[in-house]
Design a protein around this motif. Structure first.
Motif, PDB file in Angstrom:
ATOM      1  N   ASN A  90       0.714  -1.340   0.157  1.00  0.00           N
ATOM      2  CA  ASN A  90      -0.083   0.155  -0.346  1.00  0.00           C
ATOM      3  C   ASN A  90       1.113   1.421   0.159  1.00  0.00           C
ATOM      4  OD1 ASN A  90      -1.893   3.040   0.900  1.00  0.00           O
ATOM      5  ND2 ASN A  90      -3.263   0.334   1.624  1.00  0.00           N
ATOM      6  N   PHE A  91       1.854   1.129   0.716  1.00  0.00           N
ATOM      7  CA  PHE A  91       2.980   2.802   0.838  1.00  0.00           C
ATOM      8  C   PHE A  91       3.624   2.655  -0.139  1.00  0.00           C
ATOM      9  CE2 PHE A  91       5.974   5.093   2.567  1.00  0.00           C
ATOM     10  CZ  PHE A  91       5.900   6.049   2.683  1.00  0.00           C
ATOM     11  N   GLN A  92       3.313   1.590  -0.986  1.00  0.00           N
ATOM     12  CA  GLN A  92       4.730   1.727  -2.148  1.00  0.00           C
ATOM     13  C   GLN A  92       3.808   2.333  -3.639  1.00  0.00           C
ATOM     14  OE1 GLN A  92       8.554   0.687  -2.678  1.00  0.00           O
ATOM     15  NE2 GLN A  92       7.835   1.254  -4.760  1.00  0.00           N
ATOM     16  N   GLY A  93       3.066   2.106  -3.170  1.00  0.00           N
ATOM     17  CA  GLY A  93       1.596   2.326  -4.188  1.00  0.00           C
ATOM     18  C   GLY A  93       1.827   4.147  -4.388  1.00  0.00           C
ATOM     19  N   PHE A  94       1.557   4.544  -2.852  1.00  0.00           N
ATOM     20  CA  PHE A  94       1.724   5.932  -2.111  1.00  0.00           C
ATOM     21  C   PHE A  94       3.196   6.688  -2.951  1.00  0.00           C
ATOM     22  CE2 PHE A  94       3.016   9.000   0.646  1.00  0.00           C
ATOM     23  CZ  PHE A  94       1.507   9.735   0.502  1.00  0.00           C
ATOM     24  N   ILE A  95       4.491   5.516  -3.004  1.00  0.00           N
ATOM     25  CA  ILE A  95       5.014   6.282  -3.697  1.00  0.00           C
ATOM     26  C   ILE A  95       5.109   6.443  -4.587  1.00  0.00           C
ATOM     27  CG2 ILE A  95       7.599   6.150  -3.765  1.00  0.00           C
ATOM     28  CD1 ILE A  95       7.715   4.775  -0.586  1.00  0.00           C
ATOM     29  N   ASP A  96       4.896   5.841  -5.370  1.00  0.00           N
ATOM     30  CA  ASP A  96       4.951   5.212  -7.119  1.00  0.00           C
ATOM     31  C   ASP A  96       3.975   6.163  -7.477  1.00  0.00           C
ATOM     32  OD1 ASP A  96       6.376   3.440  -7.026  1.00  0.00           O
ATOM     33  OD2 ASP A  96       5.224   1.638  -6.906  1.00  0.00           O
ATOM     34  N   SER A  97       2.634   6.397  -7.085  1.00  0.00           N
ATOM     35  CA  SER A  97       1.863   8.073  -7.174  1.00  0.00           C
ATOM     36  C   SER A  97       2.513   9.236  -6.842  1.00  0.00           C
ATOM     37  CB  SER A  97       0.246   7.426  -7.228  1.00  0.00           C
ATOM     38  OG  SER A  97       0.514   7.521  -5.597  1.00  0.00           O
ATOM     39  N   ASN A  98       2.926   9.137  -6.510  1.00  0.00           N
ATOM     40  CA  ASN A  98       3.705  10.732  -5.784  1.00  0.00           C
ATOM     41  C   ASN A  98       4.977  11.012  -5.908  1.00  0.00           C
ATOM     42  OD1 ASN A  98       1.820  12.350  -3.785  1.00  0.00           O
ATOM     43  ND2 ASN A  98       1.328  10.686  -3.199  1.00  0.00           N
ATOM     44  N   LEU A  99       5.580   9.723  -6.441  1.00  0.00           N
ATOM     45  CA  LEU A  99       7.594  10.536  -7.181  1.00  0.00           C
ATOM     46  C   LEU A  99       7.425  10.764  -8.849  1.00  0.00           C
ATOM     47  CD1 LEU A  99       9.833   9.278  -6.330  1.00  0.00           C
ATOM     48  CD2 LEU A  99      10.351   7.305  -7.772  1.00  0.00           C
ATOM     49  N   PRO A 100       8.389  12.189  -8.590  1.00  0.00           N
ATOM     50  CA  PRO A 100       8.387  12.878  -9.569  1.00  0.00           C
ATOM     51  C   PRO A 100       8.865  11.714 -11.435  1.00  0.00           C
ATOM     52  CG  PRO A 100       9.017  14.163  -8.027  1.00  0.00           C
ATOM     53  CD  PRO A 100       8.642  12.758  -7.723  1.00  0.00           C
ATOM     54  N   LYS A 101       8.410  12.345 -12.204  1.00  0.00           N
ATOM     55  CA  LYS A 101       8.869  10.961 -13.119  1.00  0.00           C
ATOM     56  C   LYS A 101      10.562  11.496 -13.743  1.00  0.00           C
ATOM     57  CE  LYS A 101       5.851   7.671 -12.907  1.00  0.00           C
ATOM     58  NZ  LYS A 101       5.661   7.956 -10.830  1.00  0.00           N
ATOM     59  N   ILE A 102      11.125  11.454 -13.348  1.00  0.00           N
ATOM     60  CA  ILE A 102      12.548  12.048 -13.940  1.00  0.00           C
ATOM     61  C   ILE A 102      13.812  11.162 -13.798  1.00  0.00           C
ATOM     62  CG2 ILE A 102      14.705  13.841 -12.812  1.00  0.00           C
ATOM     63  CD1 ILE A 102      12.804  15.258 -10.916  1.00  0.00           C
ATOM     64  N   LYS A 103      14.003  10.175 -14.978  1.00  0.00           N
ATOM     65  CA  LYS A 103      15.104   9.889 -15.144  1.00  0.00           C
ATOM     66  C   LYS A 103      16.161   9.975 -14.928  1.00  0.00           C
ATOM     67  CE  LYS A 103      15.554   7.037 -19.474  1.00  0.00           C
ATOM     68  NZ  LYS A 103      17.045   5.826 -19.217  1.00  0.00           N
ATOM     69  N   ASN A 104      16.654   8.754 -14.207  1.00  0.00           N
ATOM     70  CA  ASN A 104      17.737   8.753 -13.328  1.00  0.00           C
ATOM     71  C   ASN A 104      19.074   8.826 -14.297  1.00  0.00           C
ATOM     72  OD1 ASN A 104      19.847   8.113 -11.529  1.00  0.00           O
ATOM     73  ND2 ASN A 104      19.510   5.806 -11.433  1.00  0.00           N
ATOM     74  N   LYS A 105      20.423   9.565 -13.123  1.00  0.00           N
ATOM     75  CA  LYS A 105      20.845   9.724 -14.618  1.00  0.00           C
ATOM     76  C   LYS A 105      22.491   9.044 -14.100  1.00  0.00           C
ATOM     77  CE  LYS A 105      20.986  13.618 -17.157  1.00  0.00           C
ATOM     78  NZ  LYS A 105      19.875  15.084 -16.388  1.00  0.00           N
ATOM     79  N   THR A 106      22.969   7.382 -14.246  1.00  0.00           N
ATOM     80  CA  THR A 106      22.873   6.748 -13.347  1.00  0.00           C
ATOM     81  C   THR A 106      24.949   7.143 -13.531  1.00  0.00           C
ATOM     82  OG1 THR A 106      24.168   5.171 -15.260  1.00  0.00           O
ATOM     83  CG2 THR A 106      22.140   4.959 -14.049  1.00  0.00           C
ATOM     84  N   SER A 107      25.159   7.989 -14.137  1.00  0.00           N
ATOM     85  CA  SER A 107      26.770   8.235 -14.078  1.00  0.00           C
ATOM     86  C   SER A 107      27.405   9.044 -12.966  1.00  0.00           C
ATOM     87  CB  SER A 107      26.857   9.184 -15.386  1.00  0.00           C
ATOM     88  OG  SER A 107      26.016   9.900 -15.794  1.00  0.00           O
TER      89      SER A 107
END
Ligand SMILES: [Zn+2]
Ligand SMILES: [Zn+2]
Length: 246
Positions: A90-107
């Motif tokens: 349930n909490f993971q769903g809350f995080i997923d719906s509130n996390l801005p979709k900014i792509k990770n730059k692994t470098s």
């Protein structure tokens, strides 16, 4: 009453800043080696490594607390801890719906990988996990408590990503269950600095990002048995249960 050694703030290889050696397997091995009875798996804005760690830790008799170190809209880190899979999902769903979709730059930030119990990579998370959620600290606190979890603002004495650095103080109306202090402050100094907080209860954790840090800066839980309800009572310092730190 019994004493249990706890480290409730451990990052895994899923956190971009987590060392590549921080697989659930290595974390459990180290936790056992340093005599920890309770570990909290708290990656930045993710709970995904909780279940695999729990599976591995059960074999060693170590209790795993599910959780995440959430970054709030105000850029404040907060530990959000849960007992079971239903709450975690349930909490993971809350995080997923509130996390801005900014792509990770692994470098720049590092990899964000989900692994299995044999350290095989299952998935790489695309969205950068260290950004602030689109949810305020009060909204996150409400969500955690709606799910019956524990809400603990992290490293409140630090000058980065903390209540102190972002707001300058601990708000009197914030409904936290305890406050985490870092290794950089003595208990005496914490009591002085935060003497304006009514009923302040502190915990210590390692905030480990590499294997060597696991179990450093620990809290000892005085409680009857090794389970979630007892841990909750200890953190709330009620019914004769308490958190012992120095
Ligand atoms: Zn933090
Ligand atoms: Zn952390």
């Amino acid at each position: 009453m019994n004493l249990y050694k706890a480290d409730l703030h451990i990052h895994t290889v899923l956190s971009p800043c987590g060392d590549l050696s921080m697989s659930p397997l290595n974390i459990v091995e180290k936790a056992a080696a340093v005599g920890l009875n309770i570990i909290g798996i708290t990656d930045h804005n993710s709970t995904l490594h909780g279940p695999v760690t729990k599976k591995l830790a059960e074999k060693k008799g170590i209790m795993v607390v599910y959780g995440a170190e959430v970054t709030t809209k105000e850029d404040i880190h907060c530990l959000c801890l849960f007992e079971n899979e239903e709450q975690r999902i349930n909490f993971q769903g809350f995080i997923d719906s509130n996390l801005p979709k900014i792509k990770n730059k692994t470098s720049i930030f590092g990899h964000q990988v989900v692994v299995n119990e044999n350290e095989e990579i299952l998935e790489e998370i695309e969205s950068l996990l260290i950004t602030g959620l689109n949810a305020s600290i009060d909204e996150i606190e409400r969500k955690v408590h709606e799910l019956d979890g524990l809400f603990i603002p992290a490293h409140i004495d630090r000058q980065k990503y903390s209540l102190t650095s972002q707001l300058g103080f601990v708000p009197s109306d914030l409904k936290f269950d305890a406050l985490e202090i870092s290794r950089n402050i003595s208990l005496e100094k914490a009591n002085q600095t935060f003497s304006y907080i009514k009923n302040a209860r502190f915990i210590r954790t390692s905030d480990a990002h590499n294997i060597e840090q696991i179990g450093s800066n620990p809290s000892t839980m005085k409680m009857e048995k090794l389970n979630w309800n007892e841990l909750k009572l200890a953190i709330l310092e009620t019914c004769g249960r308490e958190v012992l730190i120095s």
